[in-house]
Every structure is written in C-alpha cells, then in structure tokens.
Design an enzyme around this catalytic site. Sequence first.
Site, PDB file in Angstrom:
ATOM      1  N   HIS A  24       3.722   3.247  -9.047  1.00 11.99           N
ATOM      2  CA  HIS A  24       3.642   1.805  -9.310  1.00 11.99           C
ATOM      3  C   HIS A  24       4.969   1.281  -9.868  1.00 11.99           C
ATOM      4  O   HIS A  24       5.409   0.178  -9.519  1.00 11.99           O
ATOM      5  CB  HIS A  24       2.508   1.502 -10.289  1.00 11.99           C
ATOM      6  CG  HIS A  24       1.146   1.839  -9.745  1.00 11.99           C
ATOM      7  ND1 HIS A  24       0.700   1.372  -8.533  1.00 11.99           N
ATOM      8  CD2 HIS A  24       0.146   2.606 -10.251  1.00 11.99           C
ATOM      9  CE1 HIS A  24      -0.533   1.819  -8.312  1.00 11.99           C
ATOM     10  NE2 HIS A  24      -0.892   2.568  -9.351  1.00 11.99           N
ATOM     11  N   LEU A  52      11.976 -20.432  -3.008  1.00 11.60           N
ATOM     12  CA  LEU A  52      10.909 -19.536  -2.548  1.00 11.60           C
ATOM     13  C   LEU A  52       9.724 -19.654  -3.499  1.00 11.60           C
ATOM     14  O   LEU A  52       9.906 -19.675  -4.720  1.00 11.60           O
ATOM     15  CB  LEU A  52      11.405 -18.081  -2.522  1.00 11.60           C
ATOM     16  CG  LEU A  52      10.367 -16.995  -2.233  1.00 11.60           C
ATOM     17  CD1 LEU A  52       9.929 -17.036  -0.768  1.00 11.60           C
ATOM     18  CD2 LEU A  52      10.927 -15.601  -2.576  1.00 11.60           C
ATOM     19  N   ASP A  82       0.828  -1.200   0.000  1.00 11.58           N
ATOM     20  CA  ASP A  82       0.000   0.000   0.000  1.00 11.58           C
ATOM     21  C   ASP A  82       0.870   1.262   0.000  1.00 11.58           C
ATOM     22  O   ASP A  82       1.911   1.302   0.662  1.00 11.58           O
ATOM     23  CB  ASP A  82      -0.900  -0.010   1.240  1.00 11.58           C
ATOM     24  CG  ASP A  82      -2.041   0.973   1.155  1.00 11.58           C
ATOM     25  OD1 ASP A  82      -2.307   1.507   0.053  1.00 11.58           O
ATOM     26  OD2 ASP A  82      -2.672   1.234   2.192  1.00 11.58           O
TER      27      ASP A  82
END
Length: 236
Positions: free
Chosen positions: A33, A127, A16
């Site tokens: 972004h 991962l 956020d």
Amino acid sequence: MGNGDKIPTHVAIIMDGNGRWAQQQGKERYEGHIEGVASVRACIKAALRNGVRYLTLYTFSTENWGRPQEEVDALMQLFCQSVTNETPELIKEGVRVRFIGRRDRFSEVVRERLQHIEESTKEGDKLTLVLAFDYSAREELVSATQRLAKRVASGELRSEDISEQLISANLYTADIPDPDFIVRTSGECRLSNFLLWQASYAEMYFPQTLWPDFREEAFDKAIEEYALRNRRYGLL
C-alpha cells in the site's frame, strides 16, 4: 503520449495488486500500500501532463471494511499521512480533490482530513482528483433511489418524471462527467462495484501491471491505448 484529439476527459482507475506485489517482493501487505501511494503520485503527474481533466481513483471500497482490522487501521493511518504530505504539492499543481462515498463510518480524525484537503484544494483548476473512499456503486444507486422515492411520496415529484438525468443528478458524481476510460491494474477484468451507472459507455483497459508498478510510463501507455479506440456509443 496519446493522440491530442483523443485524450480522455475523465480517467477512472481501480488500483489493484498492492497485496500481490508485496507478496512477490517478500514484504508485508502494508508495504504494498505504501508503494501504491507512489503510483498515485505518478499518475497525477501523468494525468496533468496529458491534459486529463478528471482522475478518479478507487481508494477504499465498502467491502474493504471486511479486511483484517490491522490492515484497515494501517490503511487509514497511511491515508491521513499521505493527505498531510501531499496537500501542498496538489495546491501548487492546481489539483482539486473531491471525495465520493460515505463519510459516517470514518473516525473524526479521518473526516477532518477529508474536509481539510477538499477545502484547501478547492481553487484547483487543472485537474479534479476524485477519491472514491468507502464507496459502493450499488449503495450509491440505492441512496439516490431513496431520495427520489421520498420526493415522490411527498408529492414534489411524479414517478413518471424520473429520468436518467434525474438519477445521475442524485449520485455522488452529480457534477462530474462520466468516465471515458476505466483502467483496472493487475489483469483482473471486473468493475468490483465501481461506478456501475457512470461506466455505461466507458472504454475499459486491463493491463497486467500490478498497481505499485503502474507509474507515469504505464499511464502514458494507457492513454495511447485509449487513442486507438473508436467510441460508438451503441451506434454504427
């Protein structure tokens, strides 16, 4: 670095603050972004270094479709470009990519990119990077409930056999452990329709840092915070 005995297996992040970061910098939202992609890259590196096994990022919520079309188009373009650019490095680092959420509302180009990166990285064993894309936790629960209801209606399943385990097995995250630690950047303190079922016993952390500024040092600090927690799961 966190206590080696208390590294979370699964960290989930609500990314956020891109828009506010851009506004503070006098830039367009799209530039926020773009800067946020660098934070994604940094957190993947930090997760690998800390020994985190699953990293889930809230990439695009169902509600995000309500943003201005120009911003949605820019996000889709940025996503496709980032996937293309980052795939070789993810393969090299042993990162497997998974997507959770709907796919039917994306263009054919975006759906092809989703499939390509999942297929290209499927051998990654260091991962698992889970990207929640067109994701809604409520919609996920409704979909799971509908599937179970159909099985009951067909006689394949009895209603009294529906359990927590069976519901979990019908979610997007069926083969992914629940998050141990949920981080939301920018200081906002809510889940915003993210992993509502899976977050039942997760520890939560709400740093003030805006997402484009949340880099490796910030991730390490979050892991240190997790190491201080005492998870009791409702027990003494």
